[in-house]
Design a protein around this motif. Structure first.
Motif, PDB file in Angstrom:
ATOM      1  N   ALA A 153      77.695 121.671 -43.217  1.00  0.00           N
ATOM      2  CA  ALA A 153      78.055 122.341 -44.517  1.00  0.00           C
ATOM      3  C   ALA A 153      78.953 123.130 -44.343  1.00  0.00           C
ATOM      4  O   ALA A 153      80.093 123.577 -45.124  1.00  0.00           O
ATOM      5  CB  ALA A 153      76.828 122.618 -45.248  1.00  0.00           C
ATOM      6  N   CYS A 155      82.390 121.626 -42.929  1.00  0.00           N
ATOM      7  CA  CYS A 155      83.002 120.696 -44.024  1.00  0.00           C
ATOM      8  C   CYS A 155      83.613 121.360 -45.219  1.00  0.00           C
ATOM      9  O   CYS A 155      84.740 121.226 -46.021  1.00  0.00           O
ATOM     10  CB  CYS A 155      82.257 119.449 -44.421  1.00  0.00           C
ATOM     11  N   LEU A 156      82.609 122.321 -45.821  1.00  0.00           N
ATOM     12  CA  LEU A 156      83.075 123.156 -46.945  1.00  0.00           C
ATOM     13  C   LEU A 156      84.256 123.930 -46.888  1.00  0.00           C
ATOM     14  O   LEU A 156      85.181 124.067 -47.596  1.00  0.00           O
ATOM     15  CB  LEU A 156      81.841 123.916 -47.422  1.00  0.00           C
ATOM     16  N   ALA A 187      78.517 121.665 -50.908  1.00  0.00           N
ATOM     17  CA  ALA A 187      79.377 120.888 -49.577  1.00  0.00           C
ATOM     18  C   ALA A 187      79.008 119.322 -49.953  1.00  0.00           C
ATOM     19  O   ALA A 187      79.731 118.479 -49.767  1.00  0.00           O
ATOM     20  CB  ALA A 187      78.280 121.303 -48.437  1.00  0.00           C
ATOM     21  N   HIS A 202      81.379 118.083 -52.437  1.00  0.00           N
ATOM     22  CA  HIS A 202      82.768 117.997 -51.898  1.00  0.00           C
ATOM     23  C   HIS A 202      82.890 116.730 -51.077  1.00  0.00           C
ATOM     24  O   HIS A 202      83.899 116.252 -51.253  1.00  0.00           O
ATOM     25  CB  HIS A 202      82.638 119.640 -50.976  1.00  0.00           C
TER      26      HIS A 202
END
Length: 308
Positions: free
Chosen positions: A194, A197-198, A293, A296
């Motif tokens: 999370a 990637c976020l 996340a 997304h």
């Protein structure tokens, strides 16, 4: 024992390769393209624990005719349902299935198809990547495979399986509480995934940005809260390691989720973050950052793949 390793990618190729190097009877179930690559160049491992090149025994879907004693399932979660169909001919009355996927959803799926008496719980601790030429590169020296009964009664041959996996060049451990260890690995992977990637960056890059450290700490708090509400509170030592990882200044740490995203490939969003968010909702736990996340990555999954 006859061992079928499902997948010869970064994880399956590594552990299966080490088992084969140690003289175990290992066959890899692979796709035709990977089979051609391995027949041409062999299974290659570049590792601080010793390099390896061998000619592996291979089988493709449709060529399975006999059952195996142990099926080591190493596919990504988005390939799980297809893998369940693929391995069905290899699963006999005494076959044990050892999956090393992250999360817990796969255990329920496998038990539903093959029965609790055939499915083990598993956790692997290794950082590997597949190079463009098909070689497997280990990043760091840790290499551990943990297994145990996740859903009673579990396979009857646990002791025999444990003996088969040992002394093959990596650490093997039988856990009396594998579900707890799977939860702790899951929340660790979810937290690092999370954060990276976020924020679309390595841990060190996130921590260096204004508010990055506090953001990472909040992600860990959300993951830990879901585990606790689910009856598997994360131990203080595991929580401390998680926090240290996601707040380490200058670290080039990244999750497999982030590496897959950067490559433009499919990601394990549903299995790692989606299932965690769903369990949080069922238990009334607020996880806005995990949910963000996940959203997304779902947007990324639905977008056209672009190069560059």
């Amino acid at each position: 024992m006859r061992v079928l390793v499902v997948g010869a990618g970064a994880t399956g190729g590594y552990f299966g390769g080490r088992l084969a190097e140690a003289g175990r009877d290992v066959t890899f179930l692979v796709r035709p393209e990977r089979a051609a690559q391995l027949r041409s160049g062999g299974l290659v491992i570049n590792s601080p624990n010793g390099d390896l090149r061998l000619a592996p025994k291979l089988v493709t879907v449709g060529e399975l005719t006999d059952s195996y004693d142990l099926v080591l399932l190493t596919v990504k979660s988005y390939a799980l349902e297809q893998a369940v169909e693929d391995i069905a001919p290899a699963v006999g009355l005494e076959t044990a299935i050892l999956p090393v996927l992250n999360g817990l959803r796969h255990v329920e799926l496998l038990a539903g198809h093959f029965g609790d008496q055939r499915v083990l719980g598993g956790v692997c601790q290794v950082t590997t990547t597949l190079d463009p030429d098909g070689g497997i590169r280990q990043l760091g020296g840790r290499q551990e495979l943990v297994h145990g009964v996740c859903r009673a009664p579990g396979p009857a041959r646990v002791h025999e399986i444990d003996a088969e996996l040992r002394d093959a060049g990596f650490t093997v451990r039988r856990s009396e509480d594998i579900r707890q260890e799977m939860w702790e690995k899951w929340v660790y992977v979810a937290a690092v995934g999370a954060v990276t990637c976020l924020m679309r960056g390595l841990i060190g890059e996130v921590v260096a940005a204004p508010g990055g450290r506090a953001f990472a700490e909040r992600v860990v708090a959300e993951c830990v809260a879901v585990a606790a509400a689910s009856g598997h509170p994360v131990g203080e030592a595991a929580r401390s390691r998680m926090l240290a990882t996601v707040t380490e200044a200058g670290a080039d740490t990244a999750s497999s989720l982030y590496r897959d995203l950067r490559r433009g490939g499919p990601v394990e969003a549903d299995h790692i973050l989606g299932d965690l968010a769903a369990r949080a909702a069922e238990r009334g736990v607020e996880v806005p950052l995990i949910g963000l996340a996940y959203t997304h990555l779902r947007v990324y999954q639905g977008a056209p793949r672009r190069s560059g």
